[in-house]
Design a protein around this motif. Structure first.
Motif, PDB file in Angstrom:
ATOM      1  N   ALA A  55       7.948   4.984  13.276  1.00 26.85           N
ATOM      2  CA  ALA A  55       7.016   4.293  11.695  1.00 26.85           C
ATOM      3  C   ALA A  55       7.366   4.229  10.414  1.00 26.85           C
ATOM      4  CB  ALA A  55       5.650   5.141  12.059  1.00 26.85           C
ATOM      5  N   TYR A  56       8.764   5.048   9.697  1.00 27.34           N
ATOM      6  CA  TYR A  56       9.231   4.980   9.543  1.00 27.34           C
ATOM      7  C   TYR A  56       9.965   3.736   9.258  1.00 27.34           C
ATOM      8  CZ  TYR A  56       8.232   9.532   7.764  1.00 27.34           C
ATOM      9  OH  TYR A  56       7.210  11.086   7.397  1.00 27.34           O
ATOM     10  N   ARG A  57      10.654   3.846  10.331  1.00 26.11           N
ATOM     11  CA  ARG A  57      11.776   2.610  10.349  1.00 26.11           C
ATOM     12  C   ARG A  57      11.052   1.571   9.968  1.00 26.11           C
ATOM     13  NH1 ARG A  57      14.159   5.389  15.030  1.00 26.11           N
ATOM     14  NH2 ARG A  57      12.913   4.920  16.833  1.00 26.11           N
ATOM     15  N   ARG A  58       9.102   1.086  10.810  1.00 22.02           N
ATOM     16  CA  ARG A  58       8.437  -0.082  10.515  1.00 22.02           C
ATOM     17  C   ARG A  58       8.217  -0.111   8.761  1.00 22.02           C
ATOM     18  NH1 ARG A  58       6.245  -2.130  15.316  1.00 22.02           N
ATOM     19  NH2 ARG A  58       4.420  -3.379  13.900  1.00 22.02           N
ATOM     20  N   VAL A  59       8.408   0.903   8.623  1.00 24.09           N
ATOM     21  CA  VAL A  59       7.594   0.763   7.246  1.00 24.09           C
ATOM     22  C   VAL A  59       8.756   0.336   6.488  1.00 24.09           C
ATOM     23  CG1 VAL A  59       7.783   2.965   5.920  1.00 24.09           C
ATOM     24  CG2 VAL A  59       5.559   1.697   4.882  1.00 24.09           C
ATOM     25  N   ARG A  60      10.457   0.758   6.415  1.00 26.66           N
ATOM     26  CA  ARG A  60      11.530   0.484   6.004  1.00 26.66           C
ATOM     27  C   ARG A  60      11.753  -0.903   6.072  1.00 26.66           C
ATOM     28  NH1 ARG A  60      17.376   3.738   6.196  1.00 26.66           N
ATOM     29  NH2 ARG A  60      18.017   2.296   5.300  1.00 26.66           N
ATOM     30  N   ALA A  61      11.458  -1.295   6.845  1.00 25.39           N
ATOM     31  CA  ALA A  61      11.937  -2.940   7.809  1.00 25.39           C
ATOM     32  C   ALA A  61      10.594  -3.376   7.173  1.00 25.39           C
ATOM     33  CB  ALA A  61      11.298  -3.257   9.525  1.00 25.39           C
ATOM     34  N   ALA A  62       8.994  -3.504   6.756  1.00 25.48           N
ATOM     35  CA  ALA A  62       8.750  -3.973   5.725  1.00 25.48           C
ATOM     36  C   ALA A  62       8.867  -4.420   4.112  1.00 25.48           C
ATOM     37  CB  ALA A  62       7.253  -3.059   6.194  1.00 25.48           C
ATOM     38  N   ILE A  63       9.197  -3.292   3.940  1.00 30.66           N
ATOM     39  CA  ILE A  63       9.532  -3.076   2.223  1.00 30.66           C
ATOM     40  C   ILE A  63      10.515  -3.865   1.676  1.00 30.66           C
ATOM     41  CG2 ILE A  63       8.653  -1.621   0.542  1.00 30.66           C
ATOM     42  CD1 ILE A  63       6.867  -0.103   1.527  1.00 30.66           C
ATOM     43  N   GLU A  64      11.963  -3.208   2.605  1.00 29.44           N
ATOM     44  CA  GLU A  64      13.035  -3.450   2.058  1.00 29.44           C
ATOM     45  C   GLU A  64      13.522  -4.586   1.502  1.00 29.44           C
ATOM     46  OE1 GLU A  64      16.406  -1.280   4.316  1.00 29.44           O
ATOM     47  OE2 GLU A  64      16.393   0.422   2.706  1.00 29.44           O
ATOM     48  N   PRO A  65      12.783  -6.109   1.920  1.00 25.69           N
ATOM     49  CA  PRO A  65      13.306  -7.046   2.196  1.00 25.69           C
ATOM     50  C   PRO A  65      12.304  -7.889   0.835  1.00 25.69           C
ATOM     51  CG  PRO A  65      12.733  -6.978   4.320  1.00 25.69           C
ATOM     52  CD  PRO A  65      12.198  -5.501   4.368  1.00 25.69           C
ATOM     53  N   VAL A  66      11.195  -7.123   0.777  1.00 24.38           N
ATOM     54  CA  VAL A  66      10.782  -7.963  -0.207  1.00 24.38           C
ATOM     55  C   VAL A  66      11.551  -6.729  -1.674  1.00 24.38           C
ATOM     56  CG1 VAL A  66       8.641  -7.552  -2.324  1.00 24.38           C
ATOM     57  CG2 VAL A  66       8.683  -8.062   0.986  1.00 24.38           C
ATOM     58  N   ALA A  67      11.887  -6.014  -1.626  1.00 24.51           N
ATOM     59  CA  ALA A  67      12.659  -5.014  -2.823  1.00 24.51           C
ATOM     60  C   ALA A  67      13.806  -5.453  -3.174  1.00 24.51           C
ATOM     61  CB  ALA A  67      12.842  -3.651  -2.291  1.00 24.51           C
ATOM     62  N   HIS A 125      -4.124   2.538  12.570  1.00 27.42           N
ATOM     63  CA  HIS A 125      -4.950   3.750  12.255  1.00 27.42           C
ATOM     64  C   HIS A 125      -5.693   3.956  12.727  1.00 27.42           C
ATOM     65  CE1 HIS A 125      -6.578   7.050   9.188  1.00 27.42           C
ATOM     66  NE2 HIS A 125      -5.164   6.814   8.941  1.00 27.42           N
ATOM     67  N   SER A 126      -5.867   5.868  12.554  1.00 31.62           N
ATOM     68  CA  SER A 126      -7.300   6.038  14.027  1.00 31.62           C
ATOM     69  C   SER A 126      -8.492   6.038  13.856  1.00 31.62           C
ATOM     70  CB  SER A 126      -6.922   7.684  13.799  1.00 31.62           C
ATOM     71  OG  SER A 126      -7.017   8.399  13.194  1.00 31.62           O
ATOM     72  N   GLY A 127      -8.226   4.902  11.958  1.00 32.57           N
ATOM     73  CA  GLY A 127      -9.781   4.474  11.613  1.00 32.57           C
ATOM     74  C   GLY A 127     -10.077   3.624  12.045  1.00 32.57           C
ATOM     75  N   GLY A 128      -9.212   2.197  12.222  1.00 31.46           N
ATOM     76  CA  GLY A 128      -9.693   1.132  12.804  1.00 31.46           C
ATOM     77  C   GLY A 128      -8.902   0.224  11.588  1.00 31.46           C
ATOM     78  N   ALA A 129      -8.290   0.306  10.637  1.00 29.55           N
ATOM     79  CA  ALA A 129      -7.062  -0.046  10.163  1.00 29.55           C
ATOM     80  C   ALA A 129      -5.730  -0.885  10.454  1.00 29.55           C
ATOM     81  CB  ALA A 129      -6.870   0.816   8.457  1.00 29.55           C
ATOM     82  N   ASP A 130      -5.611  -2.547  10.153  1.00 28.94           N
ATOM     83  CA  ASP A 130      -4.667  -2.183  10.189  1.00 28.94           C
ATOM     84  C   ASP A 130      -2.760  -2.319   9.617  1.00 28.94           C
ATOM     85  OD1 ASP A 130      -1.811  -3.881  11.428  1.00 28.94           O
ATOM     86  OD2 ASP A 130      -2.889  -5.510  11.351  1.00 28.94           O
ATOM     87  N   SER A 131      -2.449  -1.295   9.370  1.00 27.67           N
ATOM     88  CA  SER A 131      -1.457  -0.756   9.130  1.00 27.67           C
ATOM     89  C   SER A 131      -0.733  -1.895   8.350  1.00 27.67           C
ATOM     90  CB  SER A 131      -0.575   0.730   8.716  1.00 27.67           C
ATOM     91  OG  SER A 131      -1.690   1.778   9.678  1.00 27.67           O
ATOM     92  N   ASP A 132       0.324  -2.125   9.756  1.00 25.79           N
ATOM     93  CA  ASP A 132       1.487  -2.978   9.281  1.00 25.79           C
ATOM     94  C   ASP A 132       0.824  -4.385   8.327  1.00 25.79           C
ATOM     95  OD1 ASP A 132       1.959  -1.368  11.269  1.00 25.79           O
ATOM     96  OD2 ASP A 132       3.614  -2.537  11.162  1.00 25.79           O
ATOM     97  N   GLY A 133      -0.606  -5.041   8.988  1.00 23.37           N
ATOM     98  CA  GLY A 133      -1.189  -6.157   8.336  1.00 23.37           C
ATOM     99  C   GLY A 133      -1.602  -6.008   7.201  1.00 23.37           C
ATOM    100  N   ASN A 134      -1.716  -5.149   6.721  1.00 25.41           N
ATOM    101  CA  ASN A 134      -2.295  -4.637   5.318  1.00 25.41           C
ATOM    102  C   ASN A 134      -1.711  -4.480   4.248  1.00 25.41           C
ATOM    103  OD1 ASN A 134      -5.281  -4.815   6.240  1.00 25.41           O
ATOM    104  ND2 ASN A 134      -6.104  -2.694   6.348  1.00 25.41           N
ATOM    105  N   LEU A 135      -0.812  -3.941   5.062  1.00 23.86           N
ATOM    106  CA  LEU A 135       0.761  -3.564   3.602  1.00 23.86           C
ATOM    107  C   LEU A 135       1.618  -5.101   3.447  1.00 23.86           C
ATOM    108  CD1 LEU A 135       2.486  -2.396   2.019  1.00 23.86           C
ATOM    109  CD2 LEU A 135       3.800  -1.432   4.549  1.00 23.86           C
ATOM    110  N   ALA A 136       1.289  -5.913   5.237  1.00 24.53           N
ATOM    111  CA  ALA A 136       1.910  -6.881   5.083  1.00 24.53           C
ATOM    112  C   ALA A 136       1.445  -8.275   4.150  1.00 24.53           C
ATOM    113  CB  ALA A 136       2.204  -8.076   5.925  1.00 24.53           C
ATOM    114  N   HIS A 137       0.222  -8.007   4.005  1.00 23.96           N
ATOM    115  CA  HIS A 137      -0.861  -8.775   1.777  1.00 23.96           C
ATOM    116  C   HIS A 137      -0.791  -8.540   1.497  1.00 23.96           C
ATOM    117  CE1 HIS A 137      -3.443  -9.855   5.794  1.00 23.96           C
ATOM    118  NE2 HIS A 137      -3.048 -10.444   6.059  1.00 23.96           N
ATOM    119  N   THR A 138      -0.456  -7.075   1.568  1.00 23.98           N
ATOM    120  CA  THR A 138      -0.175  -6.353  -0.312  1.00 23.98           C
ATOM    121  C   THR A 138       0.985  -6.635  -1.137  1.00 23.98           C
ATOM    122  OG1 THR A 138      -1.582  -4.215   0.394  1.00 23.98           O
ATOM    123  CG2 THR A 138       0.289  -3.647  -0.902  1.00 23.98           C
ATOM    124  N   LEU A 139       2.462  -6.919   0.509  1.00 27.06           N
ATOM    125  CA  LEU A 139       3.485  -7.181  -0.129  1.00 27.06           C
ATOM    126  C   LEU A 139       3.723  -8.807  -0.640  1.00 27.06           C
ATOM    127  CD1 LEU A 139       5.829  -5.541   2.189  1.00 27.06           C
ATOM    128  CD2 LEU A 139       5.518  -4.598  -0.106  1.00 27.06           C
TER     129      LEU A 139
END
Length: 305
Positions: free
Chosen positions: A73-85, A32-46
């Motif tokens: 970006a939509y494909r990436r967030v889908r690939a992250a959450i769909e397997p968990v669901a 993210h432009s503010g420096g956060a790791d969007s992918d990594g932080n969501l992975a920890h959440t999941l």
């Protein structure tokens, strides 16, 4: 996991909703432009979500799924959450936010033709009705539920659901602690309140603010989930609050016949005690109510002064 025993006056919840918000994914896995790791932080959440509840009724993501509305970006967030669901056996409810773009969201997450039409939906979760509203306004960051969407909502709410209704939208119908956020508030709130008031709506789930908060709207509790990407440093004067890459959280929404609770779950690694366990719970379950009070409630004798 063991079945949840009943130690108090309430039975286990009939439904559990996983409520997370604002992942702000960027194409290519960029930070993210503010420096956060969007992918990594969501992975920890999941990873935390997979531990806390193995049988949720749904995963609800209340908007700003991406930061710029990029298809990748939509494909990436889908690939992250769909397997968990899929592992947990529950649907995903995707809600549009002000950083989202409706055409790409439809195409990449819903497998529908690209369109600027509002992204709404109704889910029957074993008698609990969940309605997704679209508070995004194409080309703008403020929110709105326009007249056509309000009329549609009124039609859906005309018939009550067995366990009542939860609404999910991005912009919360609440004042913000951070004054600048109110520039981007949800518009036509009075008109939306007229639709909701007196119906079977039992709760409203929202995001947008990047910090957890709650309030009331049209007599209905509103619960705002923090962001999985970055949160707001509220330990500053309100006018100086800015984002920080810390304190990410999601919420567990527990639905019972007489009450709905919203539990903020921090996503963090920290030293944690090991006194309580499944074995401890089994020992308590084997005791009578009086025995449990004796074992866990009674204070030790006070030492002489």
């Amino acid at each position: 996991m063991i079945d949840t025993p009943v130690f108090g006056r309430h039975q286990p919840p009939s439904h559990t909703i996983i409520h997370l918000s604002d992942p702000h994914f960027v194409a290519g896995g960029a930070r993210h432009s503010g420096g956060a790791d969007s992918d990594g932080n969501l992975a920890h959440t999941l990873a935390t979500i997979r531990r806390v509840d193995r049988h949720p009724s749904a995963i609800v993501v209340t908007g700003d799924l991406t930061d710029f509305g990029e298809p990748d970006a939509y494909r990436r967030v889908r690939a992250a959450i769909e397997p968990v669901a899929a592992e947990l056996g529950c649907p995903i409810v995707w809600v549009a936010g002000n950083h989202d773009e409706r055409p790409a969201l439809r195409a990449e997450l819903l497998d529908e033709p690209a369109s600027e039409e509002p992204i709404t939906g109704v889910w029957d979760l074993d008698g609990l009705r969940l309605i997704a509203l679209d508070s995004s306004v194409p080309g703008w960051h403020h929110g709105d539920i326009d007249a056509a969407q309000r009329d549609w909502l009124a039609g859906v709410l005309a018939e009550p659901a067995p366990h009542g209704t939860l609404l999910a939208l991005h912009h919360p119908p609440l004042p913000a602690h951070v004054p600048l956020f109110d520039i981007l508030e949800l518009q036509h709130q009075d008109e939306l309140a007229d639709v909701i008031r007196g119906t079977d709506v039992r709760g409203i789930l929202a995001g947008h603010l990047h910090y957890s908060c709650s309030g009331m709207f049209a007599g209905v509790p509103v619960s705002v989930a923090s962001s999985t990407c970055y949160t707001m440093n509220l330990g500053r004067p309100a006018a100086e609050v800015n984002g920080m890459d810390a304190a990410q959280a999601f919420q567990l929404v527990h639905v019972r016949p007489d009450v709905i609770t919203h539990t903020v779950v921090p996503v963090t690694e920290a030293p944690t005690g090991d006194y309580f366990s499944e074995a401890w719970v089994r020992r308590m379950a084997a005791l009578s109510p009086e025995g449990r009070l004796e074992a866990f409630s009674r204070k030790p004798p006070s030492a002489p002064a």
